[in-house]
Design a protein around this motif. Structure first.
Motif, mmCIF file in Angstrom:
data_model
loop_
_atom_site.group_PDB
_atom_site.id
_atom_site.type_symbol
_atom_site.label_atom_id
_atom_site.label_comp_id
_atom_site.label_asym_id
_atom_site.label_seq_id
_atom_site.Cartn_x
_atom_site.Cartn_y
_atom_site.Cartn_z
ATOM 1 N N ILE A 34 1.079 -1.299 0.077
ATOM 2 C CA ILE A 34 0.261 -0.296 -0.590
ATOM 3 C C ILE A 34 0.642 1.473 0.115
ATOM 4 O O ILE A 34 2.050 1.220 0.849
ATOM 5 C CB ILE A 34 -0.894 0.092 1.158
ATOM 6 C CG1 ILE A 34 -1.898 1.369 1.320
ATOM 7 C CG2 ILE A 34 -0.186 -0.238 2.675
ATOM 8 C CD1 ILE A 34 -3.394 1.088 2.179
ATOM 9 N N TYR A 35 0.464 2.678 -0.737
ATOM 10 C CA TYR A 35 1.304 3.555 -0.802
ATOM 11 C C TYR A 35 0.055 4.801 -0.894
ATOM 12 O O TYR A 35 -1.258 4.546 -1.380
ATOM 13 C CB TYR A 35 1.294 3.794 -2.236
ATOM 14 C CG TYR A 35 2.683 2.075 -2.514
ATOM 15 C CD1 TYR A 35 3.953 2.315 -2.039
ATOM 16 C CD2 TYR A 35 1.897 1.326 -2.858
ATOM 17 C CE1 TYR A 35 4.861 1.393 -2.277
ATOM 18 C CE2 TYR A 35 3.580 0.064 -3.481
ATOM 19 C CZ TYR A 35 4.209 0.149 -2.820
ATOM 20 O OH TYR A 35 5.109 -0.671 -3.039
ATOM 21 N N LEU A 36 0.302 6.021 -0.889
ATOM 22 C CA LEU A 36 -0.079 7.189 -0.229
ATOM 23 C C LEU A 36 -0.035 7.445 -1.959
ATOM 24 O O LEU A 36 1.496 8.148 -1.769
ATOM 25 C CB LEU A 36 0.274 7.938 0.612
ATOM 26 C CG LEU A 36 -0.113 8.579 1.252
ATOM 27 C CD1 LEU A 36 -1.796 8.572 2.045
ATOM 28 C CD2 LEU A 36 -0.100 10.326 2.717
ATOM 29 N N THR A 37 -0.583 8.435 -2.323
ATOM 30 C CA THR A 37 -0.277 8.882 -3.642
ATOM 31 C C THR A 37 -1.031 10.248 -3.687
ATOM 32 O O THR A 37 -1.626 10.402 -3.094
ATOM 33 C CB THR A 37 -0.979 7.540 -4.645
ATOM 34 O OG1 THR A 37 -1.802 7.595 -4.394
ATOM 35 C CG2 THR A 37 -0.129 6.522 -4.139
ATOM 36 N N GLY A 38 -0.763 10.537 -4.891
ATOM 37 C CA GLY A 38 -1.544 11.698 -5.462
ATOM 38 C C GLY A 38 -1.599 12.969 -4.895
ATOM 39 O O GLY A 38 -0.149 13.130 -4.868
ATOM 40 N N GLY A 39 -2.720 13.441 -4.870
ATOM 41 C CA GLY A 39 -3.037 14.734 -3.875
ATOM 42 C C GLY A 39 -2.669 14.300 -2.921
ATOM 43 O O GLY A 39 -1.823 15.890 -2.501
#
Length: 516
Positions: A34-39
């Motif tokens: 799992i990854y924290l992504t984007g904005g």
């Protein structure tokens, strides 16, 4: 790596941190990376407010739905095609969790072909470089920043840059997103990106936008910090009529919307965290026909936002009715009612209340009644041992506040009279210090004995004084010792000369001879 862990921890709110921990634990338990992504990553690095959390997992997140619900997460919507879940985490934190994927566009305006992919491939299919970054939440690499397209440099330069030449052709909604982000951050488009955007406008690629993309962009306007500014920019660019053909700034209740944003700021400063999105959509579309509003609601992916928007007026009317009933007959009852109400309802009713009594009670709740809390005699309560460590302290403080609010405690004397019976018994005196042991005890005992002996030696025996300047001497004490004691008793400056002492001794001997 450690720097981004620290940055993430200080930039996320406590509720967001708990949300990240909850989602990452559930994904790890299911065996998914799992990854924290984007904005979210963009806002963490840039310093802008973090509005929501975006997660990407290597796997199907739809399988996590039951585990998320058991963890207290509310499912706001889902997308079976994109394999995405729209979430509301505990603490009213918005989030989205989606599958790491690739998107292959066979034709402009057609939905892409979706397939599972690695995280780097997922970043490659995104819109702008500032949105193509990820932070690992996995053991051993937590906090590792993945930035294959140098988005951090564009954040530093405050530029919006597309990832490839066909970005606006493949997904025309990126034209609207570019204008929205540029208006929010006040960042210009990079030179080549601006040229590609102008080319896309000339070729009218926006006509190929999908309904799903329109609904997503409508929803995003509701979550903007300054939605009125965004709507004006979108209208200037010609994108507002793309989202809905009848939507213009003339259909917006600008005065009420501005007042809503001011009231929300006031509530935020007081510690409340209302979600203004339903009320924002209400005022942005207040002059649209019901049919047009229904069409817009149908397009939006987050069904919880749609329901909250639809039920806003009914819930506000119900709260207003309760505020004018016996349930809110006194200030303390009104305080209790408003404290238990949803902040979103208070926010909306503060703007739309037509009854003067309702508006005044909400105003007092935010201003006048909060000043009464300063009259609680905290120093006196401390003297009475009524402190936060006492289990009954919250109830006692609440009861005092309610009585002050209703004017039933009008003076400090009355307040203390109420508090004294509630005070706990005073704490017992501290225990005596433990006796000394070892060498220190022996030394102290020897010193005490020496002091007592010296005092006994110096203190003279009691006796009567005979004549002026003569001290009484006990007959049992030898004359020489008595003379010595008299001399010792006199101060240094008042001691008789040695000759006078000898003369006194001779007279004493002469008297003894006569008696014999």
């Amino acid at each position: 790596m450690a720097d981004y862990i620290y940055t993430m921890e200080i930039r996320l709110t406590p509720d967001q941190q708990r949300g990240v921990t909850l989602v990452q634990d559930i994904a790890r338990a299911a065996g998914m990376n799992i990854y924290l992504t984007g904005g979210a990553v963009r806002d963490i690095i840039s310093g802008f407010p973090i509005r929501d959390l975006d997660f990407s997992v290597q796997g199907n997140p739809l399988k996590l739905q039951k585990d998320l619900e058991r963890g207290g997460v509310r499912i706001a919507g889902s997308d079976d095609d994109l394999k995405a879940l729209y979430l509301v985490l505990p603490g009213n934190v918005r989030a989205e969790i989606s599958m790491a994927r690739t998107e292959h566009y066979e034709k402009a305006g057609k939905p892409p072909v979706i397939s599972a992919a690695t995280l780097i491939e997922d970043l490659r299919r995104r819109d702008f470089t500032v949105n193509a970054m990820a932070l690992s939440l996995n053991p051993g690499s937590r906090g590792l920043l993945m930035d294959p397209f140098n988005g951090a440099a564009d954040i530093e330069a405050k530029l919006l840059r597309v990832l490839h030449n066909y970005a606006f052709v493949e997904d025309p909604s990126r034209l609207i997103r570019a204008s929205r982000l540029a208006a929010r951050f006040h960042w210009p488009l990079e030179e080549r990106t601006q040229a590609r955007m102008e080319s896309a406008k000339e070729n009218n690629y926006i006509e190929y936008i999908t309904d799903k993309a329109r609904g997503y962009e409508i929803e995003q306007v509701a979550y903007e910090e300054d939605p009125l500014h965004i709507v004006r920019v979108l209208e200037k660019e010609g994108w507002l009529k793309v989202l809905h053909p009848h939507w213009t700034t003339a259909k917006v209740d600008t005065a009420q919307l501005s007042q809503l944003l001011k009231t929300r700021q006031q509530m935020t400063e007081l510690g409340y965290a209302p979600d203004p999105a339903p009320a924002v959509m209400y005022f942005l579309t207040s002059r649209l026909a019901d049919k047009d509003i229904a069409e817009m609601r149908k397009l939006m992916p987050r069904k919880d936002l749609v329901e909250a928007w639809r039920d806003l007026e009914d819930h506000a009317k119900d709260l207003a009715k309760r505020l004018t009933s016996k349930e809110a007959a006194t200030p303390s009852r009104t305080w209790k009612l408003l404290s238990e109400a949803r902040p979103e309802m208070i926010l909306f009713l503060a703007i739309t209340a037509r009854q003067q009594a309702v508006a005044q009670k909400i105003k007092n709740f935010f201003t006048k009644w909060r000043q009464v809390q300063q009259k609680i005699p905290l120093p006196e309560m401390t003297e009475l041992h009524i402190t936060p460590q006492l289990p009954e302290y919250p109830k006692i403080a609440h009861d005092v506040f309610m009585l002050l609010l209703d004017g039933r405690l009008r003076s400090r004397t009355e307040t203390l009279k109420f508090l004294k019976p509630l005070a706990p018994p005073p704490p017992p005196p501290p225990p005596p210090p433990p006796p000394k042991r070892g060498r220190a005890a022996k030394a102290a005992a020897a010193a005490a004995a020496e002091a007592a002996a010296a005092t006994a030696a110096v203190t003279p025996a009691a006796g009567k004084k005979k004549g002026k300047g003569k001290a009484g001497v006990s007959p049992d004490v030898p004359k020489a010792e008595a003379t010595k004691a008299v001399a010792t008793k006199m101060p240094d400056k008042a001691k008789a000369p040695a000759g006078a002492v000898k003369a006194t001794a001779k007279k004493t001997k002469a008297k003894d001879k006569k008696k014999r």
